[in-house]
Design an enzyme around this catalytic site. Structure first.
Site, mmCIF file in Angstrom:
data_model
loop_
_atom_site.group_PDB
_atom_site.id
_atom_site.type_symbol
_atom_site.label_atom_id
_atom_site.label_comp_id
_atom_site.label_asym_id
_atom_site.label_seq_id
_atom_site.Cartn_x
_atom_site.Cartn_y
_atom_site.Cartn_z
ATOM 1 N N HIS A 137 0.875 -1.174 0.000
ATOM 2 C CA HIS A 137 0.000 0.000 0.000
ATOM 3 C C HIS A 137 0.914 1.227 0.000
ATOM 4 O O HIS A 137 2.030 1.175 0.521
ATOM 5 C CB HIS A 137 -0.832 -0.057 1.288
ATOM 6 C CG HIS A 137 -1.912 0.969 1.404
ATOM 7 N ND1 HIS A 137 -1.645 2.268 1.763
ATOM 8 C CD2 HIS A 137 -3.257 0.886 1.253
ATOM 9 C CE1 HIS A 137 -2.798 2.942 1.823
ATOM 10 N NE2 HIS A 137 -3.785 2.122 1.508
ATOM 11 N N ASP A 214 2.987 -4.316 8.133
ATOM 12 C CA ASP A 214 1.770 -3.522 7.976
ATOM 13 C C ASP A 214 0.598 -4.487 8.128
ATOM 14 O O ASP A 214 0.315 -5.277 7.230
ATOM 15 C CB ASP A 214 1.794 -2.846 6.593
ATOM 16 C CG ASP A 214 0.438 -2.265 6.194
ATOM 17 O OD1 ASP A 214 -0.539 -2.413 6.949
ATOM 18 O OD2 ASP A 214 0.369 -1.664 5.107
ATOM 19 N N GLN A 217 -4.746 -4.853 7.127
ATOM 20 C CA GLN A 217 -5.777 -5.758 6.595
ATOM 21 C C GLN A 217 -5.804 -7.103 7.299
ATOM 22 O O GLN A 217 -6.824 -7.800 7.271
ATOM 23 C CB GLN A 217 -5.555 -5.986 5.095
ATOM 24 C CG GLN A 217 -5.640 -4.738 4.249
ATOM 25 C CD GLN A 217 -7.022 -4.122 4.244
ATOM 26 O OE1 GLN A 217 -8.016 -4.734 4.651
ATOM 27 N NE2 GLN A 217 -7.113 -2.878 3.805
ATOM 28 N N LYS A 240 -10.267 -0.273 10.541
ATOM 29 C CA LYS A 240 -10.391 -1.496 9.739
ATOM 30 C C LYS A 240 -10.689 -2.689 10.642
ATOM 31 O O LYS A 240 -10.897 -3.804 10.183
ATOM 32 C CB LYS A 240 -9.109 -1.728 8.948
ATOM 33 C CG LYS A 240 -8.859 -0.631 7.910
ATOM 34 C CD LYS A 240 -7.881 -1.069 6.864
ATOM 35 C CE LYS A 240 -7.266 0.077 6.097
ATOM 36 N NZ LYS A 240 -8.177 0.697 5.124
ATOM 37 N N CYS A 378 -4.891 2.663 -3.549
ATOM 38 C CA CYS A 378 -3.650 3.184 -2.942
ATOM 39 C C CYS A 378 -2.498 2.203 -3.131
ATOM 40 O O CYS A 378 -1.641 2.052 -2.264
ATOM 41 C CB CYS A 378 -3.834 3.508 -1.471
ATOM 42 S SG CYS A 378 -5.013 4.821 -1.192
#
Lengths: 420, 148
Positions: A137, A214, A217, A240, A378
């Site tokens: 991302h 990261d 998600q 999220k 993104c």
């Protein structure tokens, strides 16, 4: 992923995951859009909030609002306690070794920038390298580009194959004495690919390179155990995770956080201040300058509690079943091509349609009450890798049903009908 | 559904599939790129301006049906017009797609089919992308213009 051992009393006899009952916890889902029941399939962009989260925020403002870590009065004590309870809950949620390793930030983007600007600026010099992957991302690309630009360092990008999987051997070849940090996504927002984080960490640690993950998600979709992954930093966003916007978590290993300089200066991050010298506060407060986002932290706490009660493993199973169903159903539509077909995948179904631009897909699906994301998500380099300008992306949440996937399929046929 | 049909009219779909003047103009003395970073739509508009009039016009690029059809019909409409006339047409077109026009765009000729865009505020940028590039080309802005 780890599996957490369960004691017998935790094993439930009732239906494991009653999605229709769960949907009642989310007030926003029960509405019509353009005269059709809302089908919300944009969960990778942001998730909807259960009543527990909405009420936690509202109750905080109704009853407990006060500044924290300051006053001796009752409200301040209550607010401080509620805020710090979330840190303990987050520690448990991620299985961090200590609650001092949990730093509250605005979101994943801020977490990554914090690491780039503190750990990165301290440890990356001219000629050094930062390694990321081709499926990141923008928020896990640009902070490192800024750092590399400032330091005269080089950003190296590990390639992916046509299914959207990281080429591990190529990744390992990029690791060398110049590599100062590795930053990788746990689960790709554009492709759904789950990266083999444990393996990546092992490769990097064999060369004494720290790894930032990261987890924006992944955190809402699978049980994350930072000690088992052995990653050095883990970043996630509250919104999220069925929590509010404007709050997120940076997990960092204590020994690394201790050596890092502070990021922002201000109140709360100091132990003592004179004009001659300031002594910084201990962890985690060293990285939390200023009055934090107290209400949304408490909202995040409610989200963590909600997810923990449902069980991340149950959520993972539910979404895996749905993704499998959606992959078969959408993949079978003539003129539709799935983008991102990794073996290890979760939550995300990106697709393109012959001669129909994703933007038009998005508008027509919306007219059917179906919310999907269209565009580059993104992740422009991912689009370039697959030589497409954009995709349409249906992304799953714990409250989605097979009926909603059926609605998506009918919607895609509608797109073909309208666009002729 | 009627709003959707209003947006995706036959004329628009036809132009998006077979765009007119879809070519690099060798004789162009003005050109500019238009880019919408939100959806990735990207067009280059080429102009041959002689004595204050658009003697030839072409475009290339990729985008959704609305942006492509708009670019295509823009080139058809503006060929032969003076730059002042082009400016006036864009102003009326902009009012039409943003729902600020007094009528339903009768004076815009074929471009009136874009009236349906006003019901879809998120698609206004699609409909106007090529037009913004046109203005950038006319007024010599070298850098790609962006909707964001």
């Amino acid at each position: 992923m780890s599996t957490v051992a369960k004691t017998p009393h935790e094993i439930r006899a009732e239906p494991m995951f009653d999605v229709h009952k769960i949907r009642r916890d989310f007030p926003i889902l029960h509405q019509q859009v353009h005269g059709k029941p809302l089908v919300y399939l944009d969960n990778a962009a942001t998730t909807q909030k259960p009543l527990a989260v909405i009420e936690a925020i509202s109750n905080y403002y109704r009853h407990d609002n006060s500044n924290i870590h300051r006053g001796v009065h009752t409200l301040s004590e209550r607010a401080t306690e509620a805020y710090e309870k979330v840190r303990a809950a987050a520690q448990k949620f991620l299985n961090a070794a200590s609650s001092k390793e949990i730093i509250f930030v605005r979101g994943t983007t801020e977490a990554i920038n914090l690491v780039a600007q503190t750990y990165g600026r301290k440890n990356v010099s001219s000629g050094d390298e930062v390694v990321i992957t081709a499926m990141e991302h923008h928020s896990n690309i640009v902070p490192w580009q800024l750092l590399c630009e400032e330091k005269g360092a080089r950003l190296r990008v590990a390639p992916i194959n046509d299914r959207g999987e990281l080429l591990l051997e190529e990744f390992e070849k990029l690791l060398g004495p110049k590599t100062k940090i590795v930053a990788i996504g746990h689960l790709s927002n554009a492709l759904g690919t789950i990266n083999p984080v444990r393996e990546i960490v092992r490769m990097a640690h064999a060369r004494n390179i720290p790894v930032l993950v990261d987890g924006a998600q992944a955190a809402p979709r699978m049980q994350v155990d930072v000690q088992e992954l052995d990653c050095d930093f883990y970043a996630l966003s509250g919104h999220k995770l069925y929590g509010p916007t404007g709050i997120g978590i940076l997990y960092g290993k204590m020994e690394l956080l201790e050596t890092m300089p502070p990021w922002q200066g201000g109140g709360d991050m100091i132990a003592s201040v004179t004009f001659e010298k300031t002594v910084y506060n201990r962890l985690p407060y060293k990285f939390e300058a200023g009055t934090p986002n107290i209400a949304d932290t408490i909202g995040l706490g409610a989200a963590i509690e909600y997810l923990s009660t449902l069980g991340l493993e149950q959520i993972e199973q539910h979404e895996a079943g749905l993704l499998n169903y959606a992959t078969q159903a959408v993949g079978a539509i003539p003129g539709v091509r799935l983008v991102g077909t990794a073996k290890e995948k979760a939550g995300v179904l990106s697709f393109v349609m012959d001669d129909i631009h994703p933007h038009d897909i998005g508008t027509i699906l919306d007219s059917e009450g179906i919310a999907v994301r269209t565009g580059h998500h993104c992740a422009q380099p991912v689009m370039q890798r697959f030589n497409i300008p954009a995709t349409a992306r249906a992304s799953l949440g714990l409250y989605n049903t097979r009926q909603e996937i059926d609605a998506l399929v009918a919607g895609i046929y509608k797109v073909q009908e309208v666009m002729g | 559904m009627s709003e959707l049909r209003e947006l995706y009219q036959e004329v628009i779909l036809e132009h998006s599939k077979k765009p007119r003047n879809y070519r690099v103009l060798e004789t162009a003395n003005h050109k500019a790129e238009g880019f919408n970073p939100l959806c990735g739509d990207h067009f280059t508009v080429y102009l041959d301006v002689k004595d204050g009039a658009i003697s030839d016009i072409g475009f290339q690029g990729s985008g959704c049906a609305i942006s492509k059809a708009s670019a295509s019909m823009m080139t058809q409409t503006l060929k032969g017009k003076t730059t002042g006339e082009a400016e006036g047409i864009f102003s009326k077109f902009h009012d039409l797609v943003t729902g600020q026009a007094a009528g339903s765009g009768e004076d815009l000729g074929k471009l009136a089919v874009f009236a349906g865009v006003s019901e879809f505020p998120l698609r206004v940028k699609c409909a106007t992308l090529a037009w913004h590039a046109l203005r950038a080309a006319l007024y010599g802005e070298e850098q790609a213009i962006s909707t964001e």
